[in-house]
Structures are given as C-alpha cells and as structure tokens.
Write an enzyme that holds these catalytic residues in place. Structure first.
Site, mmCIF file in Angstrom:
data_model
loop_
_atom_site.group_PDB
_atom_site.id
_atom_site.type_symbol
_atom_site.label_atom_id
_atom_site.label_comp_id
_atom_site.label_asym_id
_atom_site.label_seq_id
_atom_site.Cartn_x
_atom_site.Cartn_y
_atom_site.Cartn_z
ATOM 1 N N ILE A 104 -12.465 -7.793 -4.467
ATOM 2 C CA ILE A 104 -11.813 -6.655 -5.117
ATOM 3 C C ILE A 104 -10.305 -6.817 -5.012
ATOM 4 C CG2 ILE A 104 -11.819 -4.151 -5.413
ATOM 5 C CD1 ILE A 104 -14.154 -3.943 -3.588
ATOM 6 N N PRO A 105 -9.701 -7.746 -5.797
ATOM 7 C CA PRO A 105 -8.246 -7.812 -5.781
ATOM 8 C C PRO A 105 -7.668 -6.490 -6.294
ATOM 9 C CG PRO A 105 -9.163 -9.305 -7.434
ATOM 10 C CD PRO A 105 -10.309 -8.700 -6.712
ATOM 11 N N HIS A 106 -6.553 -6.044 -5.675
ATOM 12 C CA HIS A 106 -5.993 -4.757 -6.079
ATOM 13 C C HIS A 106 -4.491 -4.743 -5.839
ATOM 14 C CE1 HIS A 106 -7.263 -4.650 -1.868
ATOM 15 N NE2 HIS A 106 -6.185 -3.919 -1.664
ATOM 16 N N VAL A 107 -3.752 -4.135 -6.764
ATOM 17 C CA VAL A 107 -2.302 -4.052 -6.624
ATOM 18 C C VAL A 107 -1.801 -2.760 -7.254
ATOM 19 C CG1 VAL A 107 -1.691 -6.475 -6.488
ATOM 20 C CG2 VAL A 107 -2.118 -5.444 -8.707
ATOM 21 N N TYR A 130 0.806 -1.212 0.000
ATOM 22 C CA TYR A 130 0.000 0.000 0.000
ATOM 23 C C TYR A 130 0.844 1.268 0.000
ATOM 24 C CZ TYR A 130 -4.022 -2.939 0.564
ATOM 25 O OH TYR A 130 -4.982 -3.877 0.343
#
Lengths: 595, 154
Positions: free
Chosen positions: B64-67, A513
């Site tokens: 909701i995969p997120h990168v 993040y």
C-alpha cells in the site's frame, strides 16, 4: 487465660493459612486477591460462619497504620526510579490534585444526594479518595497481561503515592467534625497539608539515606539486615508522625531511596519484604473483614453503590482527565487510567478513623465505604482484562515462562550467579547460541555435573549456571524463556501495519505523515524511540507519534532497535456500545483538541 | 468513509506489467497523474521517498504505497494487480502482486490514516486476496472492493 491465648493463636494462624491457600483460586480466576481475604474476614466475623465477635476499632486502626506503613515502604522500595521518571509528573498530580478532585466530587454528591452536611460529605469523599496500590499492582500483573509502559507506571506510581493525601484529608475532616471550634478555613487546611507533606518528604529522604548507610556500613549477621531496615522504616514513620509530618509519605519516600540504591543483599531484602507485605496485607484485610458487621450492610447498600458509581463513572474520570490534560496522553490511555481506579484496604482503614474519633453515624461511613470498596474491586477487578484489550493497552508478552534462580554473591562483586533450566521451545533449546560472555560454569544433566566442553550441545532439562553482571541478565532471560504464547505476528495492533527503517531520520517520517515534530531534527527513528522509552527497548514497546504509534518489532544483539512498525490507529470504526463514560471522555478530548 | 468513494473511476488496473518495484510505482504514478492532474514525476519521486522510510509492502503479496500532496483536494485510491509478482522488500520477502496506491491532500491527516487502516483491514479479510486475484476484470475488482464484507465482527 492461657486457653484463650491459644484459641486466638489457633484462629489467627488458621485464617492466615486459609488466606494464603485461597490465593491459588484468586490467581486462577483473576479475582482480586484482596477481595478473597476480605471475604474470609467477613465469613469468620460476627455475622459469618465463624461468629467471632470483634469490634475494637482502635486496635484495628493502630495495627492497620503500622501494616500500611510497611506496605507503603515496600511499594516505595519496589518503585523503580526509571518508572518514576517516566511518569512522575502525571502520577504525582493524580496522587495530589487528583485525590482532592475525586474527594470533592464524591463529597458534593453525598451532600446533595444523601443530605450529608458538606463536611460529612467531604469526609466520605476523602475516605475513598485514594486508589489501592496492592489491588492495582496485582491486577496489572495477573494473568500474564502486559500493559503499555507509560500507562502502567502512571497507575503504579499514582496508586502507591496517593494514600498520604487521602489520609491527610480524612484526618483533617475528622478533626474538623469532632471539634467544630478548631480554626478551620482554607488557610489552616493548606498549612497543615503543606507541613505534613513537607516534613514527610524531608524525613523520608533522611530515613532512606540512613537505611542505605546502615546496610552498607554495618557488618551484621545476614538474617538481621531485613529486620534492621524494617525497624528503621517503622521508626521513620513514628518520628515523622510525632513531629507532625505524614509518616506515610515518609516511609514511601524512604522506600524509594533505599530500594533504588545499589548494595549487596538487596535481593534477599526484597524477598523478605515481599513475604512480609503479604502477611500484613492479609492481616489487615482479615481484621477489616472481622470488624465489619454485614448485618448492618442493608442499611447502607444503596448509598454504597451510589457512591461507587459516582466514584467510578463521574469523579474518577473527571479527576483523571483534568490531571492528565497537560501531559499528552491519548484518550484511550486516559480512559484506561480512569477505569483502573480500584479502591481497597486504605479506604476501609480510613473509614475506621471516624469511629475512633467518636463521630456520630460513624458506623454508616464505615459501611458505605466497605460496600463501595467491594463494588469497586468486583466491577473493575473482573473487567480490567477485557477493558485493557479493548482500549489497546495490551502489549505482547516479552517472553514466555522461565525457570530461573538468581543468586547474589557476597562481598559486593559485580557479578551474580544465575541458574536456568532449559525449557522446550526456548531459543536456546531450538539452537540459538550462547553469547561468549555467558559461558556456563557448570551444567547439571541427569544428576551429573559437567563442564561446558564435556557437555556438548545443551539439552532440554539441563540446569546451567552462569556468572554474569546483573545488567546482562535480561538478555539471558530472552534466550532461556519459552516462546511467548499467543502472539499473532500479523496483529497490527501489536506490531503496526507498516515496517519502518529505524535508521531513517525522524524528520522525514514527520514530513511524510504531517506530524509536527517537537524534537531535534537530527535524530533517527531508533534514537527518538530509545530516548522516549524507559530502559532498554524490547519488542512490543511503543512510542506515540502524532496520532500514530511507533512499535519496536525487533532488537539486535547489542540491544538496539533493529526493526520498527508503524501503527496507524484502530482499523475498526469506533462502535457505539462503549461504556458511556469512555465516550464521554472522548467527547471531552475532541473538545480540547478543537480549541 | 467507503473505499468505493475513494477509488478513482479508471483507477483499477487489472493487469499491470512491471518487472520491478520501481517500474510498478512508475506505472502507477502515471495513471495517478491522469486521474489527479498532478505531475507523474512528482508522484513517483514522492513515492520513492516514502519507500526509503521502509517498504510499504505489508506481506502476503500486498503493498500500500501512500503519499500526501498539497495540490490535491481529496483522497484518491488506485488499485493494480500484477500478473507477475515483483520483489517489494516486504518483511516476509514475499513478492507483491496486489498494490493499492493512496494519495491524500496535505491537510487530511486523519482521513489519510483512516483510509490506510481501512485498506489494511480489508486485505486481512479471509477470502479477500483470493477473490481479488481471481476477479476477471476491473469491474469485478471494483465490485469486490466496494461491497461491504458480510461480517464486520471485531
């Protein structure tokens, strides 16, 4: 002579009883209790239905100081070192520099808007420079609302430790105004301040240890312990004041030290002080209400409201923002802390000082202060809950209501006896098992006493008695409390949008993040959170991480964090109908982060 | 920021056939590679790494995969609907049939989180899931996702 004595007693005790009874109303409506007491005092007073003539400012100040000393001692006694650690830096800065900044801004405003002299303005600013511990504590607890850990403890420690500075400032300015020929100037002022605070601290530490020694060494009749500690606290107040220190600082410090020590009998001490503090608070407010003459208020109402407005919307936000700058609070936290700047008894009490000091127009200070305090209590008192909700300060209640009695055992054993009544829909009533270390010694059912193996399954309505070390009591509480109400499991502001595996390294989360992590890379998420939280983690506890929050979702049997939620931030775009001072704070904040 | 602006032109897959979480992520990574020009392998690996932190399944059949990627210039969103729901380790143990994939540039930390929060709010709107599940094709899905909801009451 005798009839008048009985008359006074009857009136006084009736007022006390009425005040205690009206507390029911205050709890129901969430109005600040103190406001109620103050109103009763006003009603009983010369312009109210009671018509009691009372204008002995000297005795009010004398009695009020003692009452305040006892109240401060008690709030020190109930300040946990843990929460002091959590927020000592920011709260103490707020309690010192914050008061000075607030007082100065209000003082300047009074000088330029109302044409007070600079000294008079500063006096007025100092009088309402401190927040009120009783009002803040009451409002943060009332209505089953649980406020985020760090914010709550910042507010509590601030409000219980900022009175001495305001008192100090006020005394100095009254002195300067009453005797214009006294050596003034910044240096003399700084020396006095330093001496007062230093001596107060030293005598407070000393007093605290004396209290602990006396309570642990002496073998007295149980009922005398509360009296002797109280006597020692007031003695400490007197001696410190006599040698030129701040007695208020001293009693607060003594309270912190005594209250955080471990000795037997501390529970009954707390109970005694609790009810005594109520008595003194009620009495102080009643007296202050009696002393006021509402018929004079119209002359001061404009000034009072303007002062309250300057205080709430300009002085306090600036002071809080400046003091919290070095401490990495989120803008919502800063906003909430500046909103909960309730003024109260101490300000009104300090407003008596100019009267006793014989200053010209002293009644005006008193009336302005009185109105400003009323406005502050009303405005902030009534809005605290919606504001807290809206600024995301509310965490889910840890447990629902609980029926419990705690008994301390004589002789300094490491166990205590707790008794619970089993309430419907508590985990234990719906089939949760008692841990092995919590075997009930006795079960009362329908008036009969049963042993555990005779009782079979525990039933709703049973009273059970368990011997347990005090540190395990919170875990039992969880088993016996009824289900927490109105927690929406789906509400991301309470539990976060995503779940995280707490055994994963924090570093990986920081990488993913783009959070610049400032801690050791070898910590897991759970370890990091446990480090940052005060005390054992509980569901709903949160730790900020970059602009996000890590939230405890679940705890395992041994009190470790089992599931964690990741809260990304509010899902709604900020709307424009925010009070201007909060938008203003946010603007300041973004200005800072751009630098 | 509007979700319509983030959704890649051919970023909607109305019926993605996959037997497992891994396979679904693989398919999505391949489509994302077409859209962004990144390596499908890189996307897939990073997605798996993110899942090791904890499932990106939100519950109720949504994930909701997120990168984030350094080589990316803007936020890109893809959406896939699965005729056969697959296990996704969500906390409610519900199999997942609606997947949003969000790719963000390394520097756009704030916007990345805002976009995520926005999607997470979107899927909690009362009739949203129902409508997404019954939409007949990619165009209909895009319509649903881009039309602002009638009520925005907080």
């Amino acid at each position: 002579m005798l009839t008048s004595m009985y008359g006074i007693i009857i009136v006084g005790s009736s007022l006390l009883i009425i005040s205690a009874l009206t507390s029911i109303i205050a709890f129901r409506f969430g109005a600040p209790l103190l406001l109620v007491f103050l109103s009763i005092g006003l009603l009983a007073g010369e312009d109210g239905i009671g018509g009691i003539q009372f204008d002995d400012a000297e005795s009010v100040y004398f009695f009020g100081s003692i009452a305040l000393a006892i109240i401060l001692y008690d709030s020190g006694f109930n300040t946990k070192l843990q929460s002091l650690r959590l927020s000592a830096g920011p709260s103490l800065l707020l309690a010192t520099a914050g008061v000075v900044i607030t007082a100065s801004i209000v003082g300047l405003a009074a000088h330029f808007v109302f044409g007070f002299s600079l000294l008079e303005g500063m006096l007025l600013g100092s009088i309402i420079g401190s927040t009120d511990a009783a009002a803040v504590f009451f409002l943060l607890r009332v209505g089953g609302v649980t406020i985020r850990d760090r914010v709550r403890s910042t507010l509590e420690v601030e409000s219980s430790s900022n009175d001495p500075i305001a008192i100090l400032l006020t005394t100095v300015f009254v002195e300067l105004l009453a005797r214009p020929d006294t050596p003034s100037g910044l240096l003399a002022f700084a020396i006095t301040a330093f001496q007062q605070a230093g001596l107060g601290l030293a005598f407070g530490v000393l007093g605290g240890f004396v209290i602990i020694q006396v309570v642990t060494r002496l073998n007295l009749e149980a009922g005398l312990y509360p009296l002797i500690t109280l006597g020692l606290a007031v003695l400490c107040f007197g001696i410190t004041g006599m040698v030129g220190g701040s007695g208020f600082v001293a009693v607060f410090v003594a309270g912190v030290i005594a209250g955080n020590a471990k000795f037997s009998g501390i529970i009954s001490l707390r109970k005694f002080q609790d009810s005594l503090t109520w008595v003194f608070q009620i009495a102080m407010f009643l007296l202050l209400g009696l002393l006021a003459s509402p018929s004079q208020f119209p002359d001061a109402i404009v000034q009072g409201i303007v002062v309250a407005a300057v205080l709430t919307f300009i002085a306090r936000p600036i002071a809080v923002w400046l003091c919290l700058l070095p401490f990495n609070y989120r803008p919502q936290d800063t906003a909430f802390i500046s909103w909960v700047g309730l003024r109260g008894a101490v300000s009104v009490l300090l407003a008596v000082l100019p009267i006793t000091g014989g200053l010209p127009s002293s009644q005006l200070y008193f009336n302005i202060t009185f109105i400003a305090v009323l406005v502050s209590l009303l405005l902030q008192g009534w809005t605290i809950r919606p504001v807290a909700r809206w600024l995301g300060q509310i965490v889910p209640p840890k447990t629902g209501p609980l029926e419990k009695i705690e008994l301390e055992l004589p002789g300094g054993t490491s166990h205590e006896l707790v008794s619970y009544r089993i309430v419907p829909d508590s985990p234990i009533a719906t089939g949760a098992r008692l841990p092995r270390w919590a075997r009930p010694s006795l079960i009362l059912r329908d008036g009969a006493s049963l042993r555990l193996h005779d009782a079979g399954r525990l039933q709703t309505g049973d009273h059970i008695y368990i011997f347990t070390p005090p540190r395990l009591v919170p875990m039992l509480d969880r088993l016996f409390a009824s289900a927490a109400t109105s927690v929406d499991e789906d509400d991301p502001t309470l539990f976060g949008q995503f779940q995280l595996d707490p055994t994963q390294p924090l570093e990986r989360l920081a990488d993913m993040y783009g959070v610049r992590s400032k801690v050791g890379s070898e910590l897991t998420i759970a370890e990091y959170m446990e480090d940052r939280l005060s005390g054992p983690p509980e569901p709903g506890d949160r730790v900020d991480f970059g602009s996000m929050d890590l939230i405890v979702r679940d705890i395992d049997g041994s009190g470790r964090i089992k599931a964690v939620g990741l809260y990304l931030g509010p899902e709604y775009e900020p709307v424009d109908n925010q009070p201007f001072f909060i938008r203003w704070l946010e603007a300041l904040h973004s200005f800072r982060s751009k630098k | 920021m509007d979700l319509g602006d983030l959704l890649a032109p051919n970023g909607i897959i109305p019926d993605l056939a996959a037997k497992s979480k891994k396979q679904a992520l693989q398919e999505l990574a391949a489509r994302a590679a077409d859209v962004t020009g990144l390596e499908a392998r890189d996307i897939f690996d990073t997605l798996l790494q993110r899942e090791r932190l904890g499932s990106t399944g939100l519950g109720r059949g949504i994930a909701i995969p997120h990168v984030k990627f350094r080589a990316l210039n803007e936020i890109v969103a893809l959406f896939a609907r699965l005729p056969e729901p697959i296990p996704f380790d969500s906390h409610d143990d519900e199999p997942v049939d609606l997947i949003f994939l969000l790719l963000a540039p390394e520097h756009a930390s704030g916007d990345h989180l805002k976009a995520l929060a926005r999607i997470s709010r979107l899927v909690r709107e009362p009739t949203m899931l129902e409508r997404l599940r019954h939409a007949k094709d990619a165009a209909a899905i895009r319509e649903i996702l881009t039309t602002p909801a009638a009520s925005h009451a907080a």
